[in-house]
Design an enzyme around this catalytic site. Structure first.
Site, PDB file in Angstrom:
ATOM      1  N   ASP A 198       0.845  -1.199   0.000  1.00 37.46           N
ATOM      2  CA  ASP A 198       0.000   0.000   0.000  1.00 37.46           C
ATOM      3  C   ASP A 198       0.880   1.248   0.000  1.00 37.46           C
ATOM      4  OD1 ASP A 198      -2.018   1.826   0.383  1.00 37.46           O
ATOM      5  OD2 ASP A 198      -2.861   0.863   2.159  1.00 37.46           O
ATOM      6  N   ASP A 268     -10.737   3.894  -1.280  1.00 36.85           N
ATOM      7  CA  ASP A 268     -11.342   2.871  -0.420  1.00 36.85           C
ATOM      8  C   ASP A 268     -12.857   2.752  -0.608  1.00 36.85           C
ATOM      9  OD1 ASP A 268      -8.783   2.792   0.507  1.00 36.85           O
ATOM     10  OD2 ASP A 268      -9.339   2.874   2.630  1.00 36.85           O
TER      11      ASP A 268
HETATM   12  C1  GAL Z   1      -5.644   2.140   2.912  1.00 42.68           C
HETATM   13  C2  GAL Z   1      -6.095   1.000   2.019  1.00 42.68           C
HETATM   14  C3  GAL Z   1      -7.063   0.162   2.804  1.00 42.68           C
HETATM   15  C4  GAL Z   1      -6.391  -0.349   4.065  1.00 42.68           C
HETATM   16  C5  GAL Z   1      -5.807   0.789   4.865  1.00 42.68           C
HETATM   17  C6  GAL Z   1      -4.968   0.298   6.028  1.00 42.68           C
HETATM   18  O1  GAL Z   1      -4.736   2.935   2.219  1.00 42.68           O
HETATM   19  O2  GAL Z   1      -6.668   1.507   0.845  1.00 42.68           O
HETATM   20  O3  GAL Z   1      -7.540  -0.904   2.005  1.00 42.68           O
HETATM   21  O4  GAL Z   1      -5.381  -1.248   3.694  1.00 42.68           O
HETATM   22  O5  GAL Z   1      -4.991   1.617   4.062  1.00 42.68           O
HETATM   23  O6  GAL Z   1      -4.343   1.326   6.731  1.00 42.68           O
END
Ligand code: GAL
Length: 445
Positions: A198, A268
């Site tokens: 990520d 998200d």
């Molecule tokens: C976001 C991601 C989510 C989750 C989250 C965790 O950036 O899109 O799916 O993984 O971080 O902190």
């Protein structure tokens, strides 16, 4: 990313059939993929070498399919869209070792594993500090990651984990910056089978290094993703590689080049109809970027979460199946209602998602809130979804099925998937009432 709802006709690109032969109506995901996927040219040689090595007693069947080549038979990682479960959508930062073990138990006892949901993915907030040698430790919520992986593998499941190319993850835990090889080696040692990587704080690093130079920032991002890909390859352990950078810079155009098996196409998801359906509808036009081993990822499922109604959950599952999207459930299995289990485990919907042809569906027609999407399937069949994104039930108001636009003859034999009912011969004159926020899903030939 805006949705492109238009009046009039939208042609789906590339409705080309590669496989002939009747595959039957109600074929489960396992049976479909066992026939062998049409696989892409991008083989992941090193990953292929040990494919399946991670699985325990009941080897999951859907994740890796054999690719016959002149030289050798090499499996392709994620030959069909990965299926499993991820901790973020329900547990978020609270997830613990116990939640993962409970989920593993329930994936087996509810039948979800056998329906294809084999990856159990720990999202953000498992990370602890690094030791004196820089080796990443799990935090107190996960006392022994290797023991957890062994537990999950013994259930015939696979374990996924999460990190970031930045120094910090999105929840501000330890990321992999400057520790890529070391972290990949640690994951391999633990027995990890899937990595979600990520972008998070690395976006800031890119911007700080090249302010006002998006091209240079993009190059940095690609190199960071490629670096972790190479680190995974070096371990010799097959891991599904999942990119999460929210669909920036048309990731679908370069994801395969940095070794990605899937890449998020959006920001998200959340457990409400507006956000979920906005994401689903905005995937129109991305079909040509999906192929065995390489999938567009509109984010994890919210089926069973929040206040989604029955019809909204069915629409969610249908949207994702039509998109050949990864099916990563995100609900709390300890309180899964039978109605939710039935949606997540609908064999025919899963078979559409997992169809060995590996073609993503696309929108062929939209009129107001009613949209028709088509997805090519093996055996010359097609899945047709008639969505009603509107606020009142629709009798389709004279909208035809647009069989011609779907590349189909004027008369087709149809089955209604969610009604589990054969409809016999139908034509463009087919009419059905589609409930508010609902869908009618057909498989036709
Ligand atoms: C976001 C991601 C989510 C989750 C989250 C965790 O950036 O899109 O799916 O993984 O971080 O902190």
């Amino acid at each position: 990313m805006g949705i492109r709802v238009r009046s009039g006709m939208l042609k789906a690109g590339g409705l080309v059939l590669l496989v002939a032969g009747w595959a039957g109506w109600a074929v489960g995901a396992g049976a479909q993929t066992a026939q062998g996927a049409q696989v892409s040219q991008v083989a992941q040689a090193a990953q292929g070498a040990q494919a399946g090595a991670a699985s325990g007693a009941a080897t999951p069947h859907h994740a890796v399919a054999a690719r016959p080549t002149a030289a050798a038979t090499r499996p392709v990682t994620a030959a069909t869209p990965p299926m499993g479960w991820n901790s973020w959508n329900y547990f978020a930062g609270k997830v613990t070792d116990k939640d993962i073990r409970d989920t593993a138990d329930l994936l087996v006892s509810t039948g979800m594993r056998d329906a294809g949901y084999v990856y159990v993915n720990i999202d953000d907030t498992w990370e602890g500090e690094r030791d004196a040698n820089g080796k990443i430790q799990s935090n107190s919520k996960f006392p022994d990651m290797k023991a957890l992986a062994d537990y999950v593998h013994l259930k015939g499941l696979k374990l996924g984990i999460y990190s970031s190319p930045g120094a910090k993850t999105c929840a501000r835990y330890e990321g992999s910056l400057n520790h890529e090889e070391q972290d990949a080696a640690t994951y391999a040692e633990w027995g990890i089978d899937y990595l979600k990587y990520d972008l998070c704080s690395y976006g800031g690093v890119m911007r700080a290094q090249f302010p006002n130079d998006p091209a240079a920032q993009n190059k940095m991002m690609r190199e960071a993703y490629e670096k972790m890909h190479q680190a995974i390859v070096k371990t010799g352990r097959p891991m599904v590689y999942s990119l999460c950078q929210y669909g920036w810079d048309s990731v679908w155009e370069w994801g395969p080049q940095v070794g990605a098996n899937l890449w998020r196409t959006t920001g998200d998801i959340s457990a409400n109809f507006d956000r979920m359906s906005l994401i689903g509808r905005s995937q129109a036009g991305l079909a040509k970027y999906a192929a065995p081993g390489h999938w567009n990822d509109p984010d994890m499922l919210e089926v069973g979460n929040g206040k989604l109604t029955h019809d909204e959950n069915v629409t969610h599952m249908t949207l994702w199946a039509m998109l050949a999207a990864p099916l990563i459930a995100g609900n709390n299995l300890t309180e899964m209602k039978p109605e939710i289990a039935a949606i997540l485990m609908n064999k025919e919907a899963i078979a559409i998602d997992q169809d060995a042809l590996g073609k993503q569906g696309d929108r062929i027609y939209a009129e107001g809130p009613v949209e028709i999407w088509a997805k090519p399937l093996t055996g010359g069949r097609k899945a047709l979804a008639i969505y009603n994104f509107g606020e009142t039930a629709s009798d389709m108001h004279g909208i035809g099925l647009h069989l011609k636009e779907a590349g189909l003859p004027a008369h087709v034999t149809a089955r209604d998937v969610w009604a589990a009912k054969d409809l016999g011969k139908i034509t463009d004159a087919y009419k059905v009432t589609v409930p508010k926020h609902g869908v009618v899903l057909l498989v036709v030939r």
